[in-house]
Design a protein around this motif. Structure first.
Motif, PDB file in Angstrom:
ATOM      1  N   ARG A   1       4.614  11.158 -10.332  1.00 26.23           N
ATOM      2  CA  ARG A   1       6.017  10.899 -10.673  1.00 26.23           C
ATOM      3  C   ARG A   1       6.438   9.534 -10.139  1.00 26.23           C
ATOM      4  N   VAL A   2       7.439   8.918 -10.777  1.00 28.12           N
ATOM      5  CA  VAL A   2       8.068   7.718 -10.223  1.00 28.12           C
ATOM      6  C   VAL A   2       9.131   8.190  -9.236  1.00 28.12           C
ATOM      7  N   MET A   3       8.916   7.865  -7.967  1.00 25.95           N
ATOM      8  CA  MET A   3       9.800   8.343  -6.902  1.00 25.95           C
ATOM      9  C   MET A   3      10.875   7.337  -6.527  1.00 25.95           C
ATOM     10  N   ALA A   4      10.628   6.066  -6.788  1.00 24.34           N
ATOM     11  CA  ALA A   4      11.605   5.018  -6.474  1.00 24.34           C
ATOM     12  C   ALA A   4      11.302   3.818  -7.352  1.00 24.34           C
ATOM     13  N   ASN A   5      12.344   3.090  -7.735  1.00 24.50           N
ATOM     14  CA  ASN A   5      12.146   1.865  -8.509  1.00 24.50           C
ATOM     15  C   ASN A   5      13.354   0.960  -8.331  1.00 24.50           C
TER      16      ASN A   5
ATOM     17  N   GLN B   1      11.617   0.980   4.696  1.00 23.33           N
ATOM     18  CA  GLN B   1      11.712   2.440   4.646  1.00 23.33           C
ATOM     19  C   GLN B   1      10.897   3.009   3.488  1.00 23.33           C
ATOM     20  N   LEU B   2      11.006   2.387   2.317  1.00 24.83           N
ATOM     21  CA  LEU B   2      10.227   2.836   1.161  1.00 24.83           C
ATOM     22  C   LEU B   2       8.731   2.615   1.396  1.00 24.83           C
TER      23      LEU B   2
ATOM     24  N   THR C   1       2.353   3.289   3.061  1.00 23.16           N
ATOM     25  CA  THR C   1       1.452   3.172   4.207  1.00 23.16           C
ATOM     26  C   THR C   1       0.487   4.349   4.230  1.00 23.16           C
ATOM     27  N   VAL C   2      -0.720   4.059   4.683  1.00 22.50           N
ATOM     28  CA  VAL C   2      -1.785   5.083   4.687  1.00 22.50           C
ATOM     29  C   VAL C   2      -1.855   5.722   6.066  1.00 22.50           C
TER      30      VAL C   2
END
Length: 233
Positions: free
Chosen positions: A212-216, A225-226, A232-233
């Protein structure tokens, strides 16, 4: 005007649901970047756009034209140029022969490689008689992008264009993308792991997680924050 519009697509591998009601749009003359950890569906989405993978439902529009059920070849003729991860050039063919392969898919039936390709990538002109397999990784990537541009696409799709490439060529590729956007009005969609390159090349970002696209939003709104939450892994 949206060059690419994806409306609620779902895609499955066997019984596994990979893309979930995914929607996004890329505006004309901009560069959009798909971001996300490995395995979230980024390459799957690119393959759905190009027709290499079928979708269960939803709609894919190119310049307002429904291409959802078109073959890959017809999507190329409609204006999609695709550079897959790993480049997939023909190693035993010369640079010039690699570029000429795309001429057959041009609408105008042109028989000559556009001069613009060699202007964007002068190294390809210098090495046009060298075999593709003899080029460095960075030169092969430039060849793969050049081959896609021979199609005269309306939308250029790049899957991890900086993978395994020396830093000076990475900068060259980001400069070419900006030039394609600003001077030629070409629309670009790319998948990229390297944030500095993404920030330099792209206007907008789309963060994917679990299909899903969670932020754009505009690239300059991609904040720490994003990045911490999704990248980050």
């Amino acid at each position: 005007m949206s060059v690419l519009e994806i409306k609620g697509i779902n895609q499955f591998y066997g019984q596994s649901h990979i893309l979930w009601d995914l929607s996004l749009r890329i505006e004309e003359g901009t560069c959009g970047c798909l971001l996300g950890r490995n395995g979230v569906g980024k390459t799957t989405l690119l393959k759905c756009i190009t027709g290499l993978l079928p979708i269960r439902d939803g709609q894919i529009l190119l310049n307002g034209q429904d291409i959802t059920r078109m073959t890959t070849e017809n999507r190329a003729r409609a204006g999609i140029g695709y550079v897959p991860q790993g480049r997939e050039i023909f190693p035993l063919l010369t640079v010039e022969e690699n570029l000429k392969i795309s001429l057959g898919a041009r609408k105008d039936r042109a028989r000559q490689i556009p001069a613009q390709i060699y202007e964007l990538f002068p190294v390809l002109k210098e090495m046009k008689n060298r075999r593709g397999g003899d080029l460095s990784g960075g030169q092969q990537q430039q060849l793969a992008i050049g081959r896609a541009l021979v199609l005269d696409p309306k939308l250029l799709i790049l899957d991890e264009p900086t993978e395994g490439i020396q830093p000076n060529i990475v900068r060259d590729i980001s400069d070419v993308i900006r030039k394609l956007n600003t001077e030629l009005g070409l629309t670009v969609l790319l998948v990229e792991q390297k944030l500095p390159f993404a920030r330099r090349a792209a206007d907008d970002f789309f963060i994917m997680e679990r299909g899903r696209v969670m932020a754009n939003g505009p690239m300059d709104t991609l904040d720490d924050q994003l990045i911490q939450k999704f990248l980050t892994v």
